[in-house]
Design a protein around this motif. Structure first.
Motif, short mmCIF file in Angstrom:
data_model
loop_
_atom_site.label_atom_id
_atom_site.label_comp_id
_atom_site.label_asym_id
_atom_site.label_seq_id
_atom_site.Cartn_x
_atom_site.Cartn_y
_atom_site.Cartn_z
N TYR A 229 47.08 46.56 35.31
CA TYR A 229 46.60 45.93 36.54
C TYR A 229 47.59 44.88 37.05
O TYR A 229 47.98 44.87 38.23
N ILE A 230 48.04 44.01 36.17
CA ILE A 230 48.93 42.90 36.57
C ILE A 230 50.31 43.41 36.97
O ILE A 230 50.87 42.98 37.98
N VAL A 231 50.87 44.33 36.19
CA VAL A 231 52.20 44.86 36.52
C VAL A 231 52.16 45.64 37.82
O VAL A 231 53.09 45.58 38.63
N CYS A 292 47.85 34.07 35.18
CA CYS A 292 47.39 33.21 36.27
C CYS A 292 48.57 32.50 36.95
O CYS A 292 48.67 32.46 38.18
N LEU A 293 49.46 31.92 36.15
CA LEU A 293 50.66 31.27 36.71
C LEU A 293 51.52 32.28 37.46
O LEU A 293 52.06 31.98 38.54
N TRP A 294 51.64 33.45 36.91
CA TRP A 294 52.38 34.55 37.52
C TRP A 294 51.79 34.87 38.90
O TRP A 294 52.49 34.97 39.91
N GLY A 295 50.44 35.02 38.94
CA GLY A 295 49.76 35.32 40.20
C GLY A 295 49.87 34.18 41.20
O GLY A 295 50.02 34.42 42.41
N ILE A 315 59.94 29.99 40.31
CA ILE A 315 59.81 29.17 39.10
C ILE A 315 58.45 29.39 38.45
O ILE A 315 58.34 29.53 37.21
N LEU A 316 57.39 29.43 39.27
CA LEU A 316 56.05 29.69 38.72
C LEU A 316 55.99 31.07 38.05
O LEU A 316 55.45 31.21 36.95
N ILE A 317 56.58 32.06 38.71
CA ILE A 317 56.61 33.41 38.12
C ILE A 317 57.44 33.41 36.84
O ILE A 317 57.08 34.04 35.84
N GLY A 318 58.57 32.67 36.86
CA GLY A 318 59.45 32.60 35.70
C GLY A 318 58.82 31.94 34.50
O GLY A 318 59.26 32.16 33.36
N ILE A 319 57.79 31.12 34.72
CA ILE A 319 57.04 30.52 33.60
C ILE A 319 55.90 31.44 33.17
O ILE A 319 55.66 31.66 31.98
N GLY A 320 55.18 32.00 34.15
CA GLY A 320 54.01 32.81 33.84
C GLY A 320 54.34 34.15 33.22
O GLY A 320 53.69 34.58 32.25
N GLY A 380 48.92 38.29 44.77
CA GLY A 380 48.72 37.08 43.98
C GLY A 380 47.26 36.76 43.77
O GLY A 380 46.83 36.41 42.66
N ALA A 381 46.46 36.90 44.85
CA ALA A 381 45.02 36.61 44.74
C ALA A 381 44.34 37.56 43.77
O ALA A 381 43.50 37.15 42.96
N LEU A 382 44.71 38.84 43.84
CA LEU A 382 44.11 39.82 42.93
C LEU A 382 44.50 39.57 41.47
O LEU A 382 43.73 39.83 40.56
N MET A 383 45.71 39.04 41.25
CA MET A 383 46.13 38.71 39.89
C MET A 383 45.34 37.53 39.32
O MET A 383 45.23 37.38 38.11
N LEU A 384 44.79 36.69 40.20
CA LEU A 384 44.01 35.54 39.74
C LEU A 384 42.58 35.91 39.37
O LEU A 384 41.89 35.12 38.71
N ILE A 385 42.13 37.09 39.80
CA ILE A 385 40.73 37.48 39.57
C ILE A 385 40.35 37.47 38.08
O ILE A 385 39.29 36.94 37.72
N PRO A 386 41.18 38.07 37.16
CA PRO A 386 40.78 38.03 35.75
C PRO A 386 40.59 36.61 35.22
O PRO A 386 39.67 36.35 34.44
N PHE A 387 41.46 35.68 35.65
CA PHE A 387 41.35 34.30 35.18
C PHE A 387 40.03 33.68 35.63
O PHE A 387 39.28 33.13 34.81
N PHE A 388 39.70 33.79 36.91
CA PHE A 388 38.47 33.17 37.41
C PHE A 388 37.23 33.91 36.92
O PHE A 388 36.18 33.30 36.73
N THR A 389 37.36 35.21 36.67
CA THR A 389 36.24 35.96 36.10
C THR A 389 35.89 35.45 34.71
O THR A 389 34.72 35.25 34.37
N ILE A 390 36.92 35.20 33.91
CA ILE A 390 36.69 34.72 32.55
C ILE A 390 36.18 33.28 32.56
O ILE A 390 35.32 32.91 31.75
#
Length: 411
Positions: A229-231, A292-295, A315-320, A380-390
């Motif tokens: 999903y994320i990739v 989440c940081l990646w998203g 930079i955010l993507i490079g950390i996440g 990006g928003a869709l990548m954040l969904i798993p984080f907020f779901t959990i």
């Protein structure tokens, strides 16, 4: 920490083989593309070479994992390295005799990547055999840092070789790296029993057995589903979207694109080196946090749609991204038994290549409907969904819903 790891000869041999192999593979991948275009002058034929590098993983990826689990890994790795040496030298010889054709290039690229389908899961499976669980976070980080550093340095090496020896000798150097890798891997001390080459029926039944096992292991199956999903959401935005955005926004798109890739590589290396000092044992919590940081990075690219802000998003993507990647590899090594490790990493590779291909195809169609910044924000928003779901799941706490579905994502 890293100095202690390097004192272990098996880890040192493993890292050295991985680094030299990555250098040779990166150079030969570039050479295949360069020569395909030189021979044909066709973008279609050049794209065909690129497909020859991805299709084998979709065809043989799972089979490679089954073979890697069934055979002694050291013997398999050394054999595959040695088999690729004459192929590389044959390409060089044909070119020097003016007999090299596109069909030979295509077949050679296909064979090399097919060999990688068997080599890569076996190679990944060796690291848990030469490290303790306490060493694994730092070992994974060091390996990823070395291979990514080699990838970043490859264009420099390529430019020097083009000036001195020509593109064709990328293959000569690749043959040398295979020989060196085979020699170093032969020095590994692995406790393995002698096994015979398994039958096709056994391989396919072992793949089915692993997939059935994986479905029954909630944490493993969630990890693989989230990876796909994320990739899928990342590939087009990072590989194509940023370049298209820079083409729209500036006349120096290629220069800025190279700078962004350079910043990304530097941040990834720094993150890889620092993570083991803070995280000794990864969990799904770290994987989700990295994603989440990646998203957030992708979302930032779309919201603040300008070249200057692209560096902040990068930079955010490079950390996440490396945080999630290291967590994924660690969790596979932790949750999957050693005898299934090859199939686990090959399944992971098939999912990655499949999601990459699907992302490029689907997003290519969506570009006629949605703008580039919109695709960035949506991804990006869709990548954040798993984080907020959990997070929401955790807030539910001990409700009837949580008791009915006791899935502990953060363990």
């Amino acid at each position: 920490m890293y100095k202690t790891l390097w004192h272990n000869p098996d880890i040192r041999f493993y890292m050295t083989a991985g680094a030299v192999s990555r250098l040779g593979d990166s150079l030969s991948a570039m050479a295949f593309l360069f020569l395909a275009y030189d021979l044909t002058g066709s973008a279609l034929h050049t794209t065909g070479i690129a497909l020859a590098e991805t299709i084998p993983y979709l065809l043989f990826g799972l089979i490679g994992g089954g073979v890697a689990d069934a055979l002694p890994k050291k013997r398999l790795l050394v054999t595959l390295d040695l088999l690729r040496v004459p192929l590389m030298l044959t390409i060089v010889a044909l070119e020097m005799m003016n007999m090299l054709s596109f069909s030979v290039l295509f077949a050679s690229s296909f064979f090399v990547q097919s060999a990688g389908c068997f080599f890569n899961p076996a190679h990944r499976s060796v690291l848990p055999m030469v490290t303790t669980e306490a060493e694994r976070s730092a070992a994974n980080s060091l390996y990823d840092t070395l291979t990514r550093g080699i990838t970043i340095a490859t264009p420099v090496a390529a430019a020097a070789l083009i000036q001195t020896a020509g593109v064709i000798h990328f293959f000569t150097l690749d043959a040398c790296t295979y020989l060196l890798s085979a020699f170093v891997l032969s020095k590994l001390h692995l406790k393995e029993s002698n096994k015979r080459l398994p039958s096709p029926k056994f391989i396919f039944s072992s793949i089915y057995e692993f997939l059935t096992w994986m479905v029954g292991k909630i944490r493993v199956s969630h990890l693989f589903v989230l990876t796909f999903y994320i990739v899928f959401l990342n590939t087009w935005v990072w590989e194509v979207g940023i370049l298209l955005a820079l083409e729209e926004l500036t006349s120096e798109s290629e220069k800025l694109y190279s700078m962004i890739k350079g910043v990304f590589g530097a941040v990834v290396i720094i993150t890889n080196l620092c993570i083991p000092f803070f995280i000794r044992s990864f969990s799904m919590k770290h994987y989700i946090t990295g994603a989440c940081l990646w998203g957030l990075g992708l979302f930032y690219l779309g919201v603040f749609y300008s070249p200057g802000h692209f560096f902040i998003g990068t930079i955010l993507i490079g950390i996440g991204l490396p945080t999630a990647s290291l967590a994924r590899v660690y969790l596979i090594q932790k949750l999957v038994p050693e005898e299934k490790m090859g199939r686990a990493f090959s399944t992971n590779a098939v999912l990655l290549y499949g999601s990459n291909t699907l992302s490029l195809l689907l997003y290519g169609l969506l570009t006629s409907i949605l703008s580039t910044p919109s695709l960035m924000m949506v991804s990006g928003a869709l990548m954040l969904i798993p984080f907020f779901t959990i997070v929401l799941w955790m807030l539910i706490g001990s409700t009837k819903l949580s008791r009915r579905f006791p899935v502990h994502f953060f363990k």
